[in-house]
Design a protein around this motif. Structure first.
Motif, mmCIF file in Angstrom:
data_model
loop_
_atom_site.group_PDB
_atom_site.id
_atom_site.type_symbol
_atom_site.label_atom_id
_atom_site.label_comp_id
_atom_site.label_asym_id
_atom_site.label_seq_id
_atom_site.Cartn_x
_atom_site.Cartn_y
_atom_site.Cartn_z
ATOM 1 N N UNK A 99 31.005 10.282 30.196
ATOM 2 C CA UNK A 99 32.066 9.608 30.940
ATOM 3 C C UNK A 99 32.825 10.508 31.902
ATOM 4 N N UNK A 100 32.575 11.812 31.827
ATOM 5 C CA UNK A 100 33.266 12.762 32.697
ATOM 6 C C UNK A 100 32.261 13.753 33.274
ATOM 7 N N UNK A 101 32.409 14.047 34.553
ATOM 8 C CA UNK A 101 31.551 15.006 35.245
ATOM 9 C C UNK A 101 32.399 16.201 35.652
ATOM 10 N N UNK A 102 31.951 17.397 35.256
ATOM 11 C CA UNK A 102 32.627 18.635 35.630
ATOM 12 C C UNK A 102 31.795 19.383 36.664
ATOM 13 N N UNK A 103 32.477 20.075 37.556
ATOM 14 C CA UNK A 103 31.802 20.894 38.572
ATOM 15 C C UNK A 103 32.854 21.773 39.228
ATOM 16 N N UNK A 104 32.389 22.735 40.022
ATOM 17 C CA UNK A 104 33.309 23.643 40.715
ATOM 18 C C UNK A 104 32.998 23.705 42.199
ATOM 19 N N UNK A 105 34.015 24.026 42.968
ATOM 20 C CA UNK A 105 33.851 24.526 44.329
ATOM 21 C C UNK A 105 34.007 26.033 44.211
ATOM 22 N N UNK A 106 32.923 26.760 44.409
ATOM 23 C CA UNK A 106 32.921 28.172 44.022
ATOM 24 C C UNK A 106 33.946 29.011 44.773
ATOM 25 N N UNK A 107 34.168 28.705 46.050
ATOM 26 C CA UNK A 107 35.088 29.510 46.856
ATOM 27 C C UNK A 107 36.259 28.689 47.401
ATOM 28 N N UNK A 108 36.317 27.420 47.070
ATOM 29 C CA UNK A 108 37.456 26.586 47.426
ATOM 30 C C UNK A 108 37.788 26.586 48.906
ATOM 31 N N UNK A 109 39.070 26.470 49.217
ATOM 32 C CA UNK A 109 39.506 26.414 50.615
ATOM 33 C C UNK A 109 39.559 27.786 51.258
ATOM 34 N N UNK A 110 39.586 28.849 50.437
ATOM 35 C CA UNK A 110 39.724 30.199 50.992
ATOM 36 C C UNK A 110 38.410 30.778 51.472
ATOM 37 N N UNK A 111 37.310 30.275 50.946
ATOM 38 C CA UNK A 111 36.009 30.826 51.306
ATOM 39 C C UNK A 111 35.691 32.133 50.605
ATOM 40 N N UNK A 112 36.490 32.526 49.622
ATOM 41 C CA UNK A 112 36.243 33.775 48.892
ATOM 42 C C UNK A 112 36.145 33.492 47.402
ATOM 43 N N UNK A 113 35.633 34.476 46.657
ATOM 44 C CA UNK A 113 35.440 34.288 45.228
ATOM 45 C C UNK A 113 36.752 34.084 44.485
ATOM 46 N N UNK A 114 37.867 34.437 45.120
ATOM 47 C CA UNK A 114 39.178 34.268 44.492
ATOM 48 C C UNK A 114 39.729 32.855 44.659
ATOM 49 N N UNK A 115 38.972 31.991 45.335
ATOM 50 C CA UNK A 115 39.478 30.652 45.629
ATOM 51 C C UNK A 115 38.827 29.539 44.841
ATOM 52 N N UNK A 116 38.092 29.856 43.760
ATOM 53 C CA UNK A 116 37.342 28.846 43.029
ATOM 54 C C UNK A 116 38.225 27.750 42.436
ATOM 55 N N UNK A 117 37.694 26.531 42.430
ATOM 56 C CA UNK A 117 38.390 25.374 41.864
ATOM 57 C C UNK A 117 37.398 24.606 41.000
ATOM 58 N N UNK A 118 37.797 24.267 39.785
ATOM 59 C CA UNK A 118 36.945 23.498 38.876
ATOM 60 C C UNK A 118 37.554 22.117 38.673
ATOM 61 N N UNK A 119 36.715 21.093 38.836
ATOM 62 C CA UNK A 119 37.153 19.697 38.860
ATOM 63 C C UNK A 119 36.566 18.912 37.691
ATOM 64 N N UNK A 120 37.208 17.785 37.425
ATOM 65 C CA UNK A 120 36.697 16.765 36.518
ATOM 66 C C UNK A 120 36.758 15.428 37.247
ATOM 67 N N UNK A 121 35.679 14.640 37.148
ATOM 68 C CA UNK A 121 35.658 13.285 37.714
ATOM 69 C C UNK A 121 35.425 12.303 36.583
ATOM 70 N N UNK A 122 36.244 11.275 36.547
ATOM 71 C CA UNK A 122 36.067 10.207 35.565
ATOM 72 C C UNK A 122 35.874 8.886 36.282
ATOM 73 N N UNK A 123 35.219 7.955 35.614
ATOM 74 C CA UNK A 123 34.994 6.647 36.213
ATOM 75 C C UNK A 123 33.846 5.917 35.533
ATOM 76 N N UNK A 124 33.424 4.803 36.122
ATOM 77 C CA UNK A 124 32.396 3.961 35.496
ATOM 78 C C UNK A 124 30.979 4.473 35.743
ATOM 79 N N UNK A 125 30.650 5.625 35.151
ATOM 80 C CA UNK A 125 29.282 6.146 35.263
ATOM 81 C C UNK A 125 28.317 5.181 34.567
ATOM 82 N N UNK A 126 27.150 5.034 35.137
ATOM 83 C CA UNK A 126 26.135 4.134 34.570
ATOM 84 C C UNK A 126 25.664 4.675 33.229
ATOM 85 N N UNK A 127 25.537 3.787 32.269
ATOM 86 C CA UNK A 127 25.093 4.186 30.938
ATOM 87 C C UNK A 127 23.584 4.095 30.833
#
Length: 385
Positions: free
Chosen positions: A357-385
């Motif tokens: 029910x939840x998908x995790x992933x990262x933007x490795x360099x985020x908005x900064x474009x460097x390794x110090x800018x990483x962002x890890x996300x979670x997406x929830x919603x009606x994923x197909x079963x």
């Protein structure tokens, strides 16, 4: 055009990619083509800059250099490959750190409601830990993407010390996928003339000893039978990919995922998603960005890959327009999400929670474009079963 025509002749009519279940062998007879997503079109970007289908929401669960909410753990730089592990009624998301010298991996623990309960380091002082893979016995294989790099077997709970696994070969490791049916682990290699490997442990569940093999086949081959042959010297000197005559070359091996008799893996150098039919020892193309008809390919820069419980592949882009694209069992490829304003980054580590029910992933360099800018996300919603 000549390359596209040649490849299309080679794959149309062949048994192509499979998505699980008893009927996967008949899933489709050509590479995936653009079409409408089963989730519908992307909506306007949310407050996190993520464009999602209707009914889905995103949240940021971690940022490089900042403490994970409610914990004392500072999230690592350049988050890369990841996986989820069941933890009672909750789960753990483990993520690599693709930086030199410090490398390693870290975990975030969630309760049944998706609330963060703790975060901690699970591997330290390794080098450029890119992708990897989960094992059926609930460990995380963290791979060093450096020449003569190692695979480290780590504990997502952070209780047991990580163990280096030299028997799995020393090369520029990218990703791993465990095949419990044949009791082997498949591995990709991120170089332009890389090999596709499988490791056969002497005892399933113990990676301390076993046999490393490379896939054998024609370099022009995009479908049909392949074989395997043992690598004589797993220490990587000379390079493992050059030791066996007839080794099939893959251009920049990236993500790797096994389910229902098939190992899918991506090659970024030529924009392909491959399917290895482990039951019949054959390969085929699931997707090739040069074989997309009718305009711009929706999926470019193929990288990490995972699979939903419905049998859909979710493929992250390294570059492109920062999308995770879906490839459905009926051979449709379409964007599932897009991150705006981060064109100097890449999407990494897609993984579903155990309940799907939840998908995790990262933007490795985020908005900064460097390794110090990483962002890890979670997406929830009606994923197909």
């Amino acid at each position: 055009m000549e390359r596209r025509s040649f490849l299309r002749v080679g794959v149309v009519g062949a048994a192509a990619a499979a998505f699980g279940g008893a009927s996967w062998h008949d899933a489709f007879a050509a590479t995936a083509q653009p079409g409408p997503s089963p989730y519908g079109p992307l909506q306007a970007a949310d407050a996190n800059g993520v464009m999602l289908p209707s009914g889905f929401t995103s949240r940021v669960v971690a940022r490089t250099g900042q403490r994970v909410a409610g914990t004392n753990y500072t999230w690592h730089p350049a988050p890369d490959g990841g996986a989820c592990f069941a933890d009672g009624t909750g789960w753990i998301y483990t993520s690599n750190s693709e930086v030199a010298i410090t490398g390693g991996a870290g975990s975030i623990k969630f309760d049944a409601g998706g609330n963060i309960t703790s975060a901690y380091r699970t591997l330290s002082a390794t080098n450029v830990n890119c992708a990897g893979g989960a094992t059926p016995w609930n460990t995380w294989l963290s791979c060093e993407e450096v020449d003569r790099g190692y695979v480290y077997e780590t504990d997502p709970w952070g209780v047991k010390a990580a163990v280096r696994r030299p028997a799995m070969g020393r090369f520029k490791h990218e990703a791993c996928a465990s095949d419990p049916d044949r009791k082997v682990i498949y591995m990709t290699e991120d170089v332009s003339d890389g090999a596709f490997y499988r490791f056969i442990p002497n005892t399933w569940g113990d990676l301390s000893a076993g046999r490393l093999e490379v896939m054998i086949g024609s370099n022009s081959q995009t479908s049909g039978p392949v074989t395997w042959q043992q690598v004589p010297d797993v220490d990587g000197s000379p390079a493992t990919r050059g030791q066996v005559a007839g080794t099939k070359r893959f251009n920049g091996g990236e993500g790797c995922y096994y389910a229902a008799g098939v190992c899918w893996f991506t090659t970024k150098g030529d924009g392909r998603v491959w399917a290895y039919d482990a039951v019949n020892s054959t390969i085929s193309l699931t997707y090739d960005d040069s074989l997309v008809s009718g305009g711009t390919p929706p999926l470019t820069g193929v990288d990490n890959v995972t699979r939903s419980s419905a049998g859909d592949l979710f493929v992250a882009e390294d570059g492109g327009n920062m999308e995770i694209c879906i490839i459905t069992p009926n051979a449709i490829v379409a964007p599932f999400l897009r991150i705006n304003g981060q064109s100097s980054s890449e999407i990494t580590g897609p993984a579903f929670s155990p309940n799907g029910k939840r998908l995790y992933f990262s933007s490795q360099r985020g908005t900064s474009g460097s390794s110090s800018g990483g962002i890890t996300y979670e997406v929830t919603g009606p994923f197909r079963a």
